[in-house]
Motif scaffolding. Structure first.
Motif, short mmCIF file in Angstrom:
data_model
loop_
_atom_site.label_atom_id
_atom_site.label_comp_id
_atom_site.label_asym_id
_atom_site.label_seq_id
_atom_site.Cartn_x
_atom_site.Cartn_y
_atom_site.Cartn_z
N THR A 83 -7.87 1.87 -70.79
CA THR A 83 -7.84 2.71 -69.59
C THR A 83 -6.80 2.24 -68.58
O THR A 83 -6.20 3.07 -67.89
N THR A 84 -6.58 0.93 -68.50
CA THR A 84 -5.61 0.41 -67.52
C THR A 84 -4.19 0.88 -67.83
O THR A 84 -3.53 1.49 -66.98
N PRO A 85 -3.64 0.60 -69.04
CA PRO A 85 -2.29 1.10 -69.32
C PRO A 85 -2.20 2.62 -69.40
O PRO A 85 -1.17 3.20 -69.07
N GLU A 86 -3.29 3.27 -69.84
CA GLU A 86 -3.28 4.73 -69.94
C GLU A 86 -3.16 5.37 -68.56
O GLU A 86 -2.50 6.41 -68.40
N SER A 87 -3.76 4.75 -67.55
CA SER A 87 -3.68 5.29 -66.19
C SER A 87 -2.27 5.17 -65.63
O SER A 87 -1.90 5.90 -64.71
N ILE A 88 -1.49 4.25 -66.19
CA ILE A 88 -0.11 4.03 -65.71
C ILE A 88 0.89 4.82 -66.53
O ILE A 88 1.78 5.49 -65.98
N TYR A 113 0.44 5.76 -74.06
CA TYR A 113 0.62 4.45 -73.42
C TYR A 113 1.02 3.35 -74.41
O TYR A 113 1.68 2.38 -74.04
N ALA A 114 0.62 3.48 -75.67
CA ALA A 114 0.85 2.41 -76.64
C ALA A 114 2.34 2.12 -76.82
O ALA A 114 2.76 0.96 -76.81
N GLN A 115 3.14 3.16 -76.98
CA GLN A 115 4.57 2.98 -77.16
C GLN A 115 5.19 2.37 -75.92
O GLN A 115 6.03 1.45 -76.01
N SER A 116 4.80 2.85 -74.75
CA SER A 116 5.33 2.31 -73.50
C SER A 116 4.94 0.86 -73.31
O SER A 116 5.74 0.04 -72.84
N LEU A 117 3.72 0.51 -73.69
CA LEU A 117 3.24 -0.87 -73.56
C LEU A 117 4.02 -1.80 -74.47
O LEU A 117 4.37 -2.92 -74.09
N GLN A 118 4.32 -1.32 -75.66
CA GLN A 118 5.11 -2.12 -76.61
C GLN A 118 6.51 -2.37 -76.06
O GLN A 118 7.00 -3.51 -76.10
N VAL A 119 7.14 -1.32 -75.55
CA VAL A 119 8.49 -1.46 -74.98
C VAL A 119 8.46 -2.40 -73.77
O VAL A 119 9.34 -3.26 -73.60
N LEU A 120 7.44 -2.25 -72.93
CA LEU A 120 7.33 -3.09 -71.74
C LEU A 120 7.21 -4.56 -72.12
O LEU A 120 7.83 -5.43 -71.48
N PHE A 121 6.43 -4.84 -73.16
CA PHE A 121 6.28 -6.24 -73.57
C PHE A 121 7.62 -6.83 -74.02
O PHE A 121 7.97 -7.94 -73.63
N PHE A 122 8.35 -6.10 -74.86
CA PHE A 122 9.63 -6.62 -75.33
C PHE A 122 10.59 -6.83 -74.16
O PHE A 122 11.37 -7.80 -74.13
N ILE A 123 10.53 -5.95 -73.16
CA ILE A 123 11.41 -6.10 -71.99
C ILE A 123 11.05 -7.36 -71.21
O ILE A 123 11.92 -8.18 -70.88
N THR A 124 9.74 -7.54 -70.92
CA THR A 124 9.34 -8.70 -70.12
C THR A 124 9.56 -10.00 -70.89
O THR A 124 9.99 -11.01 -70.31
N HIS A 125 9.31 -9.97 -72.19
CA HIS A 125 9.46 -11.20 -72.97
C HIS A 125 10.93 -11.61 -73.09
O HIS A 125 11.28 -12.78 -72.91
#
Length: 333
Positions: A183-188, A193-205
Motif C-alpha cells: 500500500t505504501t509504494p502503491e499510494s506513491i 508500483y512494482a516497476q517504479s519501485l524496481q527502477v527507484l532501487f537501482f537509481i538509489t543504489h
C-alpha cells in the motif's frame, strides 16, 4: 522448549555473553572513570594492563555476538518441523511474536554498534599512545548493556518456544492485499508500483555507490559529508527492503504472488549471501561516519584519512558484489 544442538548453543552463548557483558560493562566503566586520574607511573601501568585484559576478553565476546545474528535465524530454521503450521522461519517467529520482533530489531542494531566499536578499536591499536582509550571504554560499557539485553532475550526465547505450537502460515500476512509494503509504494506510484519501485532501487543504489566513489576519489572525509552519505545509505536500505519484498523476492522464488523474505532464504539459499553483502556494504558506510565522529583525536587523527579510505573501499566492494549477484539472479530468472 525445543532442545537441539543449535538451541543449546544459543542458550550457552547467551548465558556466557550475559555474564561477561555484566563484568565487562562494569569494568570498562570503572576504568573509564580512572583513566585520567592516575597519578604515578606504576598506577598508570597497572591501569593499562587491566584495560587491555578487559578489551581482549570483550573483543572475543563481541565477535561471538556478531556471529550470533545469523546463528539466531539458523536456530529458528531448525524449529520449523516442530511448530505446527510453520512453513518457514516466519511461522516460528509467531510463537513469541513480541520478543522475536524485538530481537530482530535489536540484533542488527547490536551488529552495527559492535562493528563500529571494533573499527574504532583497530584504529586505536594502530597508534602508540592509545588516544581513543577513554572513548572506547565508555562506548564499551554502553554496548555491554545492549549485549546483555540481547543475550537474555535469546535465553528467554529459546526457553519460551514450545514444541507443537500452532501458528499461521506466512501467506496470511505477507501476501494479503493491504500489506504495508504494497500500500505504501502503491499510494506513491499507482497500480504499476512494482516497476517504479524496481527502477527507484537501482537509481538509489547506483547513486550511493557513485557518492562513495566520489568520496574515495577526492578524499572528501568531512563529517557533514559522511553523515549525509550515511543517511542516504539508510534511505537506500529502506528502498531495498521494499523492493526485495515486493519485486525481487517473488521473481527469484518463481512465485509471483509470494512476498516472504524468510521463504526467499529457504528457496534461494545464496540470497543469504546477497543480503549479507548488502548489510556489510550499508553498515560500512555508517561505520565510516562513526569512526570519523569518535576517532579524530590525537595520534589517531593522523591515521584517520587512510583508515576511512579502507572502510569506504570495503563499502563500495560489498555493495558492488551485491548488485552483481542481484543482476545475475534477475537475468537468469
Amino acid at each position: 522448549m525445543i532442545l537441539n544442538a543449535l538451541s543449546i548453543t544459543m542458550i550457552f552463548i547467551g548465558a556466557l555473553s550475559a555474564l561477561l557483558a555484566i563484568w565487562g560493562g562494569i569494568s570498562s566503566l570503572i576504568l573509564y572513570r580512572k583513566w585520567k586520574r592516575t597519578a604515578t607511573p606504576e598506577e598508570k601501568t597497572s591501569l593499562e594492563d587491566r584495560s587491555y585484559l578487559v578489551l581482549l576478553i570483550m573483543v572475543i565476546v563481541l565477535l561471538i555476538r556478531l556471529i550470533n545474528w545469523p546463528l539466531f535465524y539458523v536456530t529458528l530454521q531448525s524449529f520449523i518441523s516442530d511448530i505446527e503450521g510453520a512453513m518457514c522461519i516466519f511461522g516460528v517467529t509467531q510463537v513469541k511474536v513480541g520478543l522475536t520482533r524485538f530481537l530482530e530489531f535489536l540484533k542488527p542494531t547490536n551488529f552495527f554498534l559492535i562493528g563500529g566499536w571494533l573499527m574504532l578499536h583497530v584504529l586505536d591499536r594502530a597508534t602508540k599512545t592509545s588516544p581513543l582509550m577513554r572513548k572506547k571504554l565508555l562506548l564499551l560499557s554502553i554496548i555491554s548493556l545492549f549485549v546483555l539485553i540481547d543475550s537474555m532475550g535469546d535465553i528467554f526465547l529459546m526457553i519460551g518456544i514450545a514444541p507443537e505450537s500452532l501458528v499461521s502460515c506466512c501467506t496470511t500476512v505477507t501476501d494479503i492485499l493491504n500489506r504495508p509494503t504494497r500500500t505504501t509504494p502503491e499510494s506513491i506510484f499507482g497500480p504499476e508500483y512494482a516497476q517504479s519501485l524496481q527502477v527507484l532501487f537501482f537509481i538509489t543504489h547506483l547513486a550511493l555507490m557513485g557518492f562513495i566513489g566520489v568520496t574515495l576519489k577526492f578524499r572528501i572525509f568531512r563529517r557533514l559529508i559522511l553523515g549525509l552519505l550515511s543517511l542516504f545509505a539508510v534511505l537506500n536500505a529502506f528502498v531495498f527492503l521494499l523492493s526485495q519484498i515486493e519485486v525481487f523476492a517473488p521473481r527469484m522464488m518463481h512465485l509471483p504472488f509470494h512476498h516472504c523474505l524468510y521463504c526467499l532464504w529457504q528457496y534461494v539459499p545464496d540470497s543469504i549471501v546477497m543480503f549479507l553483502l548488502f548489510i556489510l556494504g550499508t553498515f560500512s558506510v555508517g561505520w565510516g561516519f562513526t569512526t570519523e565522529l569518535f576517532g579524530r583525536q590525537g595520534e589517531a587523527a593522523d591515521l584517520l584519512p587512510g583508515y576511512l579510505r579502507k572502510i569506504y573501499w570495503f563499502a563500495f566492494f560489498f555493495l558492488s558484489a551485491f548488485l552483481i549477484m542481484l543482476i545475475i539472479h534477475l537475468l537468469v530468472d
